[in-house]
Each structure stands twice: as C-alpha cells, then as structure tokens.
Design an enzyme around this catalytic site. Sequence first.
Site, PDB file in Angstrom:
ATOM      1  N   GLY A 103       0.852  -1.246  -0.034  1.00  0.00           N
ATOM      2  CA  GLY A 103       0.037   0.147  -0.121  1.00  0.00           C
ATOM      3  C   GLY A 103       0.812   1.214  -0.175  1.00  0.00           C
ATOM      4  O   GLY A 103       1.849   0.808  -0.187  1.00  0.00           O
ATOM      5  N   ARG A 136      -2.252  -8.509  -2.567  1.00  0.00           N
ATOM      6  CA  ARG A 136      -2.979  -9.238  -2.834  1.00  0.00           C
ATOM      7  C   ARG A 136      -3.218  -8.467  -4.397  1.00  0.00           C
ATOM      8  O   ARG A 136      -3.655 -10.005  -5.250  1.00  0.00           O
ATOM      9  CB  ARG A 136      -4.200  -7.662  -2.476  1.00  0.00           C
ATOM     10  N   ARG A 150       1.843  -4.283  12.454  1.00  0.00           N
ATOM     11  CA  ARG A 150       1.173  -4.373  14.177  1.00  0.00           C
ATOM     12  C   ARG A 150       1.720  -5.686  14.153  1.00  0.00           C
ATOM     13  O   ARG A 150       2.174  -6.697  13.801  1.00  0.00           O
ATOM     14  CB  ARG A 150      -0.143  -4.780  13.547  1.00  0.00           C
ATOM     15  N   GLU A 194       1.038  -4.818  22.638  1.00  0.00           N
ATOM     16  CA  GLU A 194       1.343  -3.328  24.041  1.00  0.00           C
ATOM     17  C   GLU A 194       0.541  -3.379  24.801  1.00  0.00           C
ATOM     18  O   GLU A 194      -0.667  -3.652  24.548  1.00  0.00           O
ATOM     19  CB  GLU A 194       1.552  -3.128  22.133  1.00  0.00           C
ATOM     20  N   HIS A 244       6.758   1.986  19.182  1.00  0.00           N
ATOM     21  CA  HIS A 244       5.887   2.212  18.366  1.00  0.00           C
ATOM     22  C   HIS A 244       5.558   4.072  17.576  1.00  0.00           C
ATOM     23  O   HIS A 244       4.434   4.594  18.229  1.00  0.00           O
ATOM     24  CB  HIS A 244       4.595   1.574  18.675  1.00  0.00           C
ATOM     25  N   GLY A 282       6.344   4.732  14.789  1.00  0.00           N
ATOM     26  CA  GLY A 282       5.641   4.768  13.494  1.00  0.00           C
ATOM     27  C   GLY A 282       5.639   6.710  13.105  1.00  0.00           C
ATOM     28  O   GLY A 282       5.875   6.800  12.130  1.00  0.00           O
TER      29      GLY A 282
HETATM   30  C1  GLV Z   1      -0.577   3.657  13.880  1.00  0.00           C
HETATM   31  O1  GLV Z   1       0.145   2.449  14.483  1.00  0.00           O
HETATM   32  C2  GLV Z   1      -1.335   4.189  13.101  1.00  0.00           C
HETATM   33  O2  GLV Z   1      -1.696   3.434  12.844  1.00  0.00           O
HETATM   34  O3  GLV Z   1      -2.062   5.076  12.028  1.00  0.00           O
END
Ligand code: GLV
Length: 326
Positions: A162, A184, A245, A274, A292, A294
Amino acid sequence: MSGSAPGSTAKIVVTGRIPDSGLEILRAAGDVWAWTDDEPIPTDVRDAQLADADVAVTLLTDTVDDAFLAAAPELRMVANVAVGYNNVDVAACTARGVTVTNTPGVLTDATADLAMGLLLMVTRRLGEGERLIRSATPWKWGMFMMLGTGVQGRRLGIIGMGAIGEAMATRAAAFGMEIVYHNRSAVDAATEERLGASLVTLEELLSTSDVVSLNCPYSESTHHLIDAAALASMRSDAFLINTARGPIVDEAALVDALRNDTIAGAGLDVFENEPTVHPGLIELDNAVIVPHLGSATVETRGAMADLAANNVAAVLAGDAPLTAVN
Ligand code: GLV
C-alpha cells in the site's frame, strides 16, 4: 447521514489527548468533551461521556467493540486517529449505522522513514553500538569491530504494497536495494518500473529476501503471518522489520528464531501485546526495539488529528467523510 438537527449541537467525545489544532476544528463543529490526560481514559468515565455522544474520536489504544457501542446509543461516527483500524469492530459499527473513518496518507512518510531507520539500525548494529558506549565499556576503533551488513544490492521483500509499503520501497531503492513485494494485487506498471519492483509469492519473498518488511494491515488473515514456519523459511542472514502491527508476528517464535540464529535480526516498532514486550526481545542484541513511534512526529500527529477532525466536521455538516472505512 444528515447534519445535526437545527438548534442542536452534536456532542463529540475525544477519548485521548490529541494535538490542539484537531481540537480547534472539532470545537468549531460541535460540543467537545475531551480526555486530556496521558493516562488512558477509565472505562466508567468514557462510558458516562459516550451515553449522549454523537461522535467518538478514538485512538488506536481504544477498543471500539460491542461494549463501547452499547455505551453510546446515539453514536453516529467513530473517527479513529490512526491509519490502522483493527481496534475498531467495523462490522459492528456498520450494523449500527455508525460511520468509521481513519487517517491514511498523512502518516505514510513518517512511518516509512521509521521503517527505513529500523532497517539501517538493525543491519548496521546501531542499537548495539549505542548500548556499548552508554554502558561505559572501553572500546577503540578496530578493523573488525561490530561489522554489520551493507544494504546495497540486497533484496528487500515488502509484504503489503500500500502507500507505506511503496514509500518504504522508494527509500530502499534510493539506498540501492532491489525490491520484491507480496500483495493481493500488483501495483501499476509505472510504479513497478520506477521502483524496479516485482510481485512474487509470499514463499519466494520469504526465502530470497535479505530484509523482509511488514507493511500490511492487521486482520484475521494476517494474524501470525510470520510464524515459526515462515521464519524458518527465511535466510539465516536475513532481517525482519515490523512497523505494521505486532500480532502479524508470532513474537515467541521470533524470539526463538533470533536466539537460534534462524534469522539474523529484527527491527520492531510494534509488539504482539503492547505495551508489553516479550522479555526475550529485551535481552537480545540482534533485536532493535522502539515503542510504536511510526507516526510520532509533531507534524504527522498534527496532520492525523486534523484529518480525523475534518472527517468529523464533514459528517456533521451532512457531507461525505473524507477518508471513510465503511
Ligand atoms: C499507527 O500505528 C497507525 O495505524 O496510525
């Protein structure tokens, strides 16, 4: 969905702290009740506020399930301030006519930057190097000291192509990596050509990649996608990066694989339970672990809050949500 009835103002419950810019947009759209503590909102406080709420603005640490929805009989919308929405029971929301939105796009670069950072940290042993100096262990430069693995010419296998997977591929290609991906469906030909990327089976990706990066959503079908068998099928000199995740990886199996040199290392931003992190990961030098982070830049968190709030404003004005999930 129609706008609020004339004369009545919609109640918007914000279940956790979000940047002020988002709150300002929400305040212009309705009556805002916001939990402003860094600690999670207690369930009884949350439920008392949800009782007459029209909209809930939620964080990825909220579980929007039947119990949440039952506490909110008037609810029309859940605006999740995250791109991932595995914390929201979308089918239950749809069944109750509750619109769900997320925040795609605005966190793509930040998350891909973090994934690339983890890739470089684990292949170049940067966490180990930091720990060495901080522990005051005597050291001096040495020709063979702490040698890592170069990434140029190595193969990056991206699972989930993605927006974030593609942004990771762009970064890795700039570092001279060859890109394969599993998804996919194939991305368009121009993107494949720009990235020099090709679609392969999961089996081929796992068995031939020097680095495997997880960039897919979490769902029943990706639960423990990376289990003991998948790890065993990877090269023993390969690295795993997870910024998606935690439960996509069987964390206990990963600890075994890192301990037994089934794979060379892992860079992890997310964890199966988590905020608990498997104690084995904490002990292992070949695991780079961060909490976490990101999307954790000032700019990105602001943009996420604004997008969630603009979704709410649109729906309360009777317009279509900007980034609908259902
Ligand atoms: C972070 O992990 C999000 O899904 O925005």
